[in-house]
Design an enzyme around this catalytic site. Structure first.
Site, PDB file in Angstrom:
ATOM      1  N   LYS A 223      62.561  46.113  14.152  1.00  0.00           N
ATOM      2  CA  LYS A 223      63.426  46.837  15.093  1.00  0.00           C
ATOM      3  C   LYS A 223      64.835  46.815  14.507  1.00  0.00           C
ATOM      4  CE  LYS A 223      64.631  47.271  19.971  1.00  0.00           C
ATOM      5  NZ  LYS A 223      66.014  47.658  19.827  1.00  0.00           N
ATOM      6  N   ARG A 228      69.407  55.656  16.879  1.00  0.00           N
ATOM      7  CA  ARG A 228      68.223  56.509  16.826  1.00  0.00           C
ATOM      8  C   ARG A 228      68.638  57.905  16.391  1.00  0.00           C
ATOM      9  NH1 ARG A 228      63.616  55.807  20.171  1.00  0.00           N
ATOM     10  NH2 ARG A 228      61.909  57.067  19.375  1.00  0.00           N
ATOM     11  N   ARG A 243      70.236  59.909  19.906  1.00  0.00           N
ATOM     12  CA  ARG A 243      69.379  59.495  21.018  1.00  0.00           C
ATOM     13  C   ARG A 243      69.680  60.282  22.284  1.00  0.00           C
ATOM     14  NH1 ARG A 243      67.982  53.457  22.742  1.00  0.00           N
ATOM     15  NH2 ARG A 243      67.794  53.707  24.969  1.00  0.00           N
ATOM     16  N   GLU A 272      65.686  55.715  12.580  1.00  0.00           N
ATOM     17  CA  GLU A 272      66.900  54.966  12.928  1.00  0.00           C
ATOM     18  C   GLU A 272      67.789  54.904  11.685  1.00  0.00           C
ATOM     19  OE1 GLU A 272      67.051  53.387  16.079  1.00  0.00           O
ATOM     20  OE2 GLU A 272      68.422  51.706  15.829  1.00  0.00           O
ATOM     21  N   PHE A 312      60.028  56.316  11.364  1.00  0.00           N
ATOM     22  CA  PHE A 312      58.829  55.698  11.934  1.00  0.00           C
ATOM     23  C   PHE A 312      57.916  56.656  12.676  1.00  0.00           C
ATOM     24  CE2 PHE A 312      62.636  54.224  14.338  1.00  0.00           C
ATOM     25  CZ  PHE A 312      62.487  55.005  15.469  1.00  0.00           C
ATOM     26  N   LYS A 390      59.140  46.381  22.695  1.00  0.00           N
ATOM     27  CA  LYS A 390      60.132  45.756  21.814  1.00  0.00           C
ATOM     28  C   LYS A 390      60.041  44.260  21.992  1.00  0.00           C
ATOM     29  CE  LYS A 390      63.506  47.121  25.224  1.00  0.00           C
ATOM     30  NZ  LYS A 390      64.663  47.859  25.584  1.00  0.00           N
TER      31      LYS A 390
HETATM   32  P1  AMP Z   1      66.177  49.590  23.282  1.00  0.00           P
HETATM   33  O1  AMP Z   1      67.372  50.444  22.981  1.00  0.00           O
HETATM   34  O2  AMP Z   1      66.469  48.130  23.310  1.00  0.00           O
HETATM   35  O3  AMP Z   1      65.396  50.096  24.489  1.00  0.00           O
HETATM   36  O4  AMP Z   1      65.172  49.766  22.057  1.00  0.00           O
HETATM   37  C1  AMP Z   1      64.700  50.993  21.658  1.00  0.00           C
HETATM   38  C2  AMP Z   1      65.476  51.481  20.461  1.00  0.00           C
HETATM   39  O5  AMP Z   1      65.186  50.702  19.312  1.00  0.00           O
HETATM   40  C3  AMP Z   1      65.066  52.862  20.027  1.00  0.00           C
HETATM   41  O6  AMP Z   1      65.674  53.865  20.794  1.00  0.00           O
HETATM   42  C4  AMP Z   1      65.524  52.903  18.580  1.00  0.00           C
HETATM   43  O7  AMP Z   1      66.857  53.357  18.509  1.00  0.00           O
HETATM   44  C5  AMP Z   1      65.498  51.458  18.160  1.00  0.00           C
HETATM   45  N1  AMP Z   1      64.532  51.149  17.093  1.00  0.00           N
HETATM   46  C6  AMP Z   1      64.797  50.353  16.036  1.00  0.00           C
HETATM   47  N2  AMP Z   1      63.724  50.233  15.243  1.00  0.00           N
HETATM   48  C7  AMP Z   1      62.738  50.977  15.786  1.00  0.00           C
HETATM   49  C8  AMP Z   1      61.374  51.249  15.420  1.00  0.00           C
HETATM   50  N3  AMP Z   1      60.815  50.710  14.340  1.00  0.00           N
HETATM   51  N4  AMP Z   1      60.667  52.079  16.243  1.00  0.00           N
HETATM   52  C9  AMP Z   1      61.220  52.613  17.349  1.00  0.00           C
HETATM   53  N5  AMP Z   1      62.494  52.387  17.746  1.00  0.00           N
HETATM   54  C10 AMP Z   1      63.243  51.576  16.972  1.00  0.00           C
END
Ligand code: AMP
Length: 529
Positions: A223, A228, A243, A272, A312, A390
């Site tokens: 992650k 994004r 995003r 990302e 990804f 996540k």
């Molecule tokens: P969160 O913002 O904490 O809800 O986590 C989701 C965000 O993690 C996504 O919108 C992406 O911007 C980011 N992200 C980072 N690495 C990845 C990955 N391998 N696959 C999908 N999202 C990822």
């Protein structure tokens, strides 16, 4: 047919505010939509949800607060000499204001807004203002509106939702649904250069949870702690969206150049970008923000703050929509069209130890944690669900126990669900931030039960309230804002790591500290549009 007056829409909005029942709201909206002329449907939908322009349109109305105040200040009294406003005439004025650019634009916009407000009566003025601010305050979420569109057109709500996900244009979806019907909605595909809402992930408690929902096996990716982006490519034309679906192509010439090397005529990839130092390690998020914000002299900054792109997902390839294919297949297709070094690091595993060591590797390399993706999952635009999880390494807080609930089942006879609190340094009070029954051994449950009873101040049927003396260290995965507890925050997946007999209640963490941790956790969300 005469145009529908704005006053009809105003009275629907007033009725919407008068009920909290979702079904009644749906009924009100759908019967209103059914009586509109085709060209009025789109604008009416947007006016009701308070979003004059479709979400994906990059030009906002762009009127500052001061301009609005000025316009309202001048026209307290409506001059009701002109033609009454209609849904279409209001839409036209908003469009005209939106299109004003250039040197004198603020003055011109103010002038037009004044003229508009001058034509509106008091309740119409209110709807106009609420639309400018995007806050209707009558409880019609996107979900309620989409269901109402489905009701009004006798279409399957899922078909309506999917069309909206793919186009991000509720006005257009409503118009097609009501004028052409479900079959036409089903034909709505993905349009290159119209951004798609990215799929999101739910927070997982641990790998056990992940494997349970992913049929025993999951694909884990790093992650990345960046921003994004989705890249759309049609031969030589490349556009990149954030995003929040704004066009960020201008700030990312290096990423655009990389996308030039994709081995396909047309595609849409999801990934990302991360700012990195010379050795390739991720840089703080602030550096990445500078890259995104820069619109002039971009090339200079490209050299100063290089970006690394990780891909990804692949949503569309040479005329084919791929979002219904399983993740594993989309990932394989992705590896065929993009450069190997751009693919997000990943392992597919059914073993907790392997997952733990991959998480460790991600953290050591400076990333945020892992994403776990179900091998069989489709790509669900805009949805947060269990197909993607996540996984973040735990954070820790010291908290004090202020009460405990009696357990049942295996924990019967023990005070085993603990009310956790942090300190309010201003009042010297302790405020709750969560509960947990996880993390203690049977022996510790017994010790806790006895000790808490010694500290009892009062009790109710299920709960014993105590003097705040027992300090525990809890691990958690995320802090949420929550009206449920007096602290204003709630810990997600809290579990006790240690009983801190060496600490007193005075030593526990404070609400101020919790707030800092919360801000840190979310600081990037609000910034990257
Ligand atoms: P969160 O913002 O904490 O809800 O986590 C989701 C965000 O993690 C996504 O919108 C992406 O911007 C980011 N992200 C980072 N690495 C990845 C990955 N391998 N696959 C999908 N999202 C990822």
């Amino acid at each position: 047919m005469p145009e529908t007056p704005l006053s009809s829409l105003v009275s629907v909005c007033q009725s919407l505010a008068s009920t909290r029942k979702r079904l009644e709201k749906r009924e009100m909206i759908s019967s209103f939509l059914k009586n509109l002329e085709p060209e009025e449907i789109g604008p009416a939908v947007l006016l009701i949800v308070g979003r004059i322009f479709p979400e994906t349109e990059s030009k906002a109305l762009n009127i500052g607060y001061r301009t609005i105040q000025k316009a309202y200040g001048k026209t307290k009294q409506a001059i009701l000499t002109e033609e009454p406003l209609t849904i279409l005439s209001l839409q036209k004025v908003f469009k005209d204001i939106q299109n004003i650019t250039g040197k004198d634009s603020v003055r011109k916009k103010t002038h037009m807004l004044e003229a508009l407000i001058g034509r509106a009566n008091e309740s119409e003025q209110e709807i106009i203002l609420k639309n400018i601010y995007g806050e209707m305050q009558h409880g019609v979420s996107e979900g309620v509106m989409l269901d109402s569109i489905a009701d009004a057109s006798n279409a399957d709500p899922e078909v309506v939702r999917r069309a909206n996900m793919l186009t991000g244009d509720m006005a257009n979806v409503a118009t097609i649904a009501l004028t052409k019907g479900e079959e036409s909605l089903k034909k709505i595909g993905l349009n290159l250069f119209t951004p798609v809402k990215p799929m999101l992930a739910e927070l997982a408690e641990d790998f056990e949870d992940v494997f349970k929902y992913h049929e025993g096996k999951s694909s884990l990716e790093f992650k990345f702690d960046g921003a994004r982006i989705q890249i759309h490519k049609k031969r030589d034309e490349i556009r990149i969206f954030s995003r929040r679906l704004s066009d960020v192509t201008g700030s990312l010439p290096d990423i655009t150049a990389l996308a030039g090397g994709f081995n396909a005529d047309e595609l849409l990839v999801d990934g990302e970008v991360v700012a990195v130092d010379k050795s390739g390690r991720p840089l703080p998020f602030q550096d990445l923000m500078r890259r995104f914000r820069r619109v002039h002299d971009v090339e200079e900054l490209v050299k100063e703050i290089p970006l690394k792109l990780y891909l990804f997902d692949l949503l569309y390839l040479d005329g084919e929509l791929l979002i219904d294919l399983p993740y594993e297949e989309r990932r394989n297709r992705l590896s065929e069209v993009c450069q190997e070094e751009l693919l997000a690091n990943r392992v597919t595993t059914d073993k907790t130890e392997e997952a733990e060591s991959f998480l460790k590797e991600a953290i050591e390399k400076g990333h945020e944690g892992l994403m776990a993706k179900s091998l069989s999952s489709d790509y669900a635009p805009g949805k947060r669900g269990k197909k993607w999880f996540k996984i973040k390494p735990a954070d820790y807080l010291d908290v004090v126990i202020i009460a405990a609930d009696w357990g049942y089942g295996r924990r019967e006879g023990w005070l085993s669900n603990y009310h956790l609190a942090v300190k309010d340094v201003e009042t010297d009070e302790y405020h709750m931030i969560g509960k947990t029954f996880k993390g203690l051994t049977d022996k510790e449950f017994e010790w806790m039960t006895a000790r808490l009873q010694e500290l009892k101040t009062r009790e109710s049927e299920y709960t014993v309230y105590v003097r705040p003396e027992i300090v525990v260290e809890v691990a958690y995965n995320e802090i949420q804002k929550s009206p449920k507890y007096e602290s204003g925050f709630a810990l997600r997946f809290a579990r006790i790591k240690r009983i801190r007999e060496d600490k007193s209640a005075r030593d526990v963490d404070s609400i101020v500290r919790v707030n800092e941790l919360y801000q840190k956790q979310f600081e990037k969300k609000g910034v990257l549009g």
